[in-house]
Design an enzyme around this catalytic site. Structure first.
Site, mmCIF file in Angstrom:
data_model
loop_
_atom_site.group_PDB
_atom_site.id
_atom_site.type_symbol
_atom_site.label_atom_id
_atom_site.label_comp_id
_atom_site.label_asym_id
_atom_site.label_seq_id
_atom_site.Cartn_x
_atom_site.Cartn_y
_atom_site.Cartn_z
ATOM 1 C CE LYS A 200 -1.814 2.743 3.041
ATOM 2 N NZ LYS A 200 -1.793 4.033 2.313
ATOM 3 N N GLY A 253 7.070 4.783 8.291
ATOM 4 C CA GLY A 253 6.239 5.976 8.478
ATOM 5 C C GLY A 253 6.437 6.517 9.882
ATOM 6 C CB SER A 254 4.337 8.736 11.901
ATOM 7 O OG SER A 254 3.127 8.019 11.842
ATOM 8 C CD GLU A 256 -0.027 9.869 15.698
ATOM 9 O OE1 GLU A 256 0.691 10.703 15.118
ATOM 10 O OE2 GLU A 256 -1.260 9.976 15.811
ATOM 11 N N GLY A 258 3.334 3.483 13.808
ATOM 12 C CA GLY A 258 4.082 2.269 14.148
ATOM 13 C C GLY A 258 3.494 1.581 15.373
ATOM 14 C CD GLU A 276 13.039 3.745 7.990
ATOM 15 O OE1 GLU A 276 12.995 4.700 8.805
ATOM 16 O OE2 GLU A 276 13.021 3.898 6.772
ATOM 17 C CB CYS A 310 13.014 8.480 8.569
ATOM 18 S SG CYS A 310 13.856 7.555 7.291
ATOM 19 C CD GLU A 409 10.380 12.207 12.034
ATOM 20 O OE1 GLU A 409 9.312 11.620 12.264
ATOM 21 O OE2 GLU A 409 11.290 11.721 11.336
HETATM 22 P P1 NAP Z 1 2.022 7.979 8.417
HETATM 23 O O1 NAP Z 1 0.665 8.420 8.736
HETATM 24 O O2 NAP Z 1 2.757 7.149 9.397
HETATM 25 O O3 NAP Z 1 1.974 7.250 6.995
HETATM 26 C C1 NAP Z 1 2.845 6.232 6.542
HETATM 27 C C2 NAP Z 1 2.024 5.130 5.874
HETATM 28 O O4 NAP Z 1 1.168 4.524 6.848
HETATM 29 C C3 NAP Z 1 1.100 5.637 4.782
HETATM 30 O O5 NAP Z 1 0.989 4.664 3.762
HETATM 31 C C4 NAP Z 1 -0.202 5.791 5.533
HETATM 32 O O6 NAP Z 1 -1.313 5.775 4.679
HETATM 33 C C5 NAP Z 1 -0.181 4.581 6.416
HETATM 34 N N1 NAP Z 1 -1.073 4.672 7.573
HETATM 35 C C6 NAP Z 1 -1.559 5.788 8.178
HETATM 36 N N2 NAP Z 1 -2.367 5.447 9.201
HETATM 37 C C7 NAP Z 1 -2.402 4.103 9.254
HETATM 38 C C8 NAP Z 1 -3.064 3.152 10.079
HETATM 39 N N3 NAP Z 1 -3.861 3.536 11.081
HETATM 40 N N4 NAP Z 1 -2.860 1.835 9.842
HETATM 41 C C9 NAP Z 1 -2.051 1.426 8.849
HETATM 42 N N5 NAP Z 1 -1.417 2.278 8.018
HETATM 43 C C10 NAP Z 1 -1.584 3.599 8.216
HETATM 44 O O7 NAP Z 1 2.900 9.207 8.089
HETATM 45 P P2 NAP Z 1 2.351 10.542 7.398
HETATM 46 O O8 NAP Z 1 1.021 10.959 7.887
HETATM 47 O O9 NAP Z 1 2.462 10.331 5.975
HETATM 48 O O10 NAP Z 1 3.434 11.560 7.968
HETATM 49 C C11 NAP Z 1 3.413 11.978 9.337
HETATM 50 C C12 NAP Z 1 4.767 11.837 9.955
HETATM 51 O O11 NAP Z 1 5.305 10.518 9.753
HETATM 52 C C13 NAP Z 1 5.844 12.710 9.363
HETATM 53 O O12 NAP Z 1 5.776 14.014 9.784
HETATM 54 C C14 NAP Z 1 7.062 11.967 9.841
HETATM 55 O O13 NAP Z 1 7.286 12.240 11.183
HETATM 56 C C15 NAP Z 1 6.693 10.537 9.707
HETATM 57 N N6 NAP Z 1 7.171 9.924 8.466
HETATM 58 C C16 NAP Z 1 8.270 9.122 8.530
HETATM 59 C C17 NAP Z 1 8.762 8.551 7.380
HETATM 60 C C18 NAP Z 1 9.964 7.665 7.387
HETATM 61 O O14 NAP Z 1 10.557 7.457 6.329
HETATM 62 N N7 NAP Z 1 10.346 7.086 8.506
HETATM 63 C C19 NAP Z 1 8.134 8.774 6.166
HETATM 64 C C20 NAP Z 1 6.983 9.578 6.119
HETATM 65 C C21 NAP Z 1 6.521 10.121 7.298
HETATM 66 P P3 NAP Z 1 -1.925 7.173 4.162
HETATM 67 O O15 NAP Z 1 -0.793 8.018 3.730
HETATM 68 O O16 NAP Z 1 -2.751 6.744 3.035
HETATM 69 O O17 NAP Z 1 -2.674 7.733 5.304
#
Ligand code: NAP
Ligand code: MG
Length: 508
Positions: A200, A253-254, A256, A258, A276, A310, A409
């Protein structure tokens, strides 16, 4: 329905990219077929440089994830995948790498339009790293080996050996900062090890994964082996994390989200989890470093990909006696960065990925100012750009240890510069975070460099460099930056499980 805006805004867009965005992107890949969401719903992905709609993609949800998991299970248990030899799998991955390379310009433009990053950077960073990733794991497909174990059972002759088998059906949830590269990090190793996948992409950047799906079918990877479900995290992502028939979930991703992924895995079928997550990486410059190199390094550490990394070097520690020399150099560099639409080849830094991310980063800028930190450059959106999610490269000084901008972050082009006195003080300060993804040390003293590398609680430590990546080098977090290592040989651990076989060799 969204009308693609890029036609008028960017006359130079590749004709294949145009065709893809205006038509084929409306379908996702399940069981080798290009399908709409079962609900018929779509969502819009935007160009962050213009804030205009770019394309409509299927809003897949639980029902689509179910369909995809059934296809992946079938491909794993009874389909063509188990009959494909490791050598054939390796050749398919190599061919996929060749095809991506041949379509490199299209992919670079898709990333730029969807994510905002400069096309000049996507061409030389994202796409070559993606190609390398598939080539590297193409090589591993024939080298996923077990062992023979010298066991000692009194009075019995036994042969004991291990097999490294695929984990099974894996769910992969990826973020928007490096859309195609994150797909490659996860898919290459999973396929080399013989797993089947439900991937996804992030809702902000689904396009390059869908285009990748077309090439995956073109190289002959059988139907159902890779399924790509576009949709929102709360629906499609959550359905993957809690699915009873997914054997492993890999998430980037985040922190949170995770936490939510682990809870969902625990509440459902105890699927394996690798994470990650975020970071707040310390970048430490000693007075004896090559300061020219270190100043540029400090800028790249935070500004690469607009700080949406990240591993961004968002806490810059500078030894007290060179602090007043180094910070002005960083400021000078920051002010030279040319902001603009990523499609403009002269752009150094594009917009942030989305309106939500823009709000998030600018709210940190406000918090920093309110808490008494000093903005020495940036601190707002650049005056010359009235459209698009742009934030000026920002340096904060006078930052106190408990300030929000130092603890959380930000995921934007915002760095906190902090002076320090000695190695012990900076080691403690560097480790004073819930994260542990990366760190860097700049010094010519090799003893100090390696002592710091040992003491820093981070999954990667760079010495006199930053943001070095290679398909062969493992990457992942300590503490709440997650666990499991992607890339390199280490990633095979995430995508295989060990079976121990005992054979009674009898008396003769
Ligand atoms: P995110 O919400 O953690 O999104 C990452 C992935 O997880 C996306 O595919 C997202 O889908 C999905 N996701 C969101 N909520 C979920 C849930 N409840 N269950 C399963 N999957 C879910 O991150 P973001 O909103 O894009 O960004 C917010 C923060 O995340 C950033 O400010 C940063 O701190 C962090 N981040 C970290 C990385 C990294 O490389 N480590 C990359 C991006 C963001 P949708 O996008 O479709 O909601
Ligand atoms: Mg999100």
């Amino acid at each position: 329905m969204a009308q693609p805006s890029m036609q008028s805004a960017y006359p130079e867009v590749h004709s294949e990219v145009r065709k893809f965005i205006s038509g084929r992107s409306r379908r996702m890949l399940i069981d080798g077929k290009w399908v709409e969401a079962a609900s018929g719903k779509t969502f819009t992905t935007y160009d962050p440089a213009t804030e205009e709609p770019l394309a409509e993609v299927p809003a897949g949800d639980k029902e689509d994830v179910d369909r995809a998991v059934r296809a992946a299970r079938k491909a794993l248990e009874s389909g063509a995948w188990p009959r494909t030899t490791p050598s054939e799998r390796g050749r398919m991955l190599w061919k996929l790498a060749d095809l991506i390379e041949a379509h490199g310009e299209e992919f670079a433009q898709l990333e730029t339009l969807d994510n905002g990053k400069p096309v000049a950077i996507a061409r030389v960073a994202d796409i070559p790293l993606v190609v390398d990733q598939f080539r590297y794991y193409a090589g591993w497909a024939t080298k996923v080996e077990g062992e023979t174990i010298p066991v000692s059972i009194p009075g019995q002759r036994m042969l004991c050996y291990t097999r490294r088998e695929p984990v099974g059906v894996v769910g992969q949830i990826i973020p928007w900062n490096f859309p195609l590269l994150m797909a490659a990090w996860k898919l290459g190793v999973a396929l080399a090890c013989g797993n089947t996948v439900v991937l996804k992409p992030a809702e902000q950047t689904p396009l390059s994964a869908l285009r990748l799906g077309e090439l995956i079918t073109e190289v002959g990877i059988p139907p159902g082996v890779v399924n790509i479900v576009t949709g929102l995290g709360e629906t499609a992502g959550a359905a993957i994390a809690s699915h009873p028939d997914i054997d492993k979930v890999a998430f980037t991703g985040s922190t949170e989200v995770g936490h939510l992924i682990m809870q969902a895995a625990g509440k459902s079928n105890l699927k394996r989890v690798s994470l990650e997550l975020g970071g707040k990486s310390p970048n430490i410059i000693f007075a004896d470093a090559d300061l020219d190199q270190a100043a540029v390094g400090a800028a790249n550490a935070i500004y690469f990909n607009h700080g949406q990394c990240c591993c961004a070097g968002s806490r810059l520690f500078v030894e007290q006696n060179v602090y007043d020399k180094l910070v002005p150099r960083l400021v000078e560099y920051s002010e030279k960065i040319k902001l603009g639409p990523g499609m403009d080849p002269s752009t150094d830094m594009g917009p942030l990925v989305s309106s939500e991310q823009y709000q998030r980063v600018t709210s940190f800028l406000k918090a920093g100012k309110n808490e008494g930190a000093k903005v020495v450059t940036g601190g707002d959106r650049p005056k010359q750009l009235d459209k698009g999610y742009f934030v000026a490269p920002t340096v904060f000084t006078d930052v106190k240890p408990d300030m929000k901008i130092l603890r959380e972050e930000i995921f934007g082009p915002v760095v906190c510069a902090i002076p320090f006195k000695d190695p012990n003080e900076v080691l403690a300060a560097g480790n004073d975070t819930e994260y542990g993804l990366a760190a860097a040390v700049w010094t010519k003293d090799i003893q100090k460099a390696h002592r710091l590398a040992e003491g820093l609680k981070a999954g990667t430590v760079w010495i006199n460099c930053y943001n070095m990546f290679d398909a062969a080098a493992p990457f992942g977090g300590y503490k709440q930056s997650g666990f499991g290592r992607e890339m390199g040989k280490a990633a095979l651990e995430l995508y295989t499980q060990i079976k121990t076989v005992w054979v009674n060799l009898g008396e003769a």
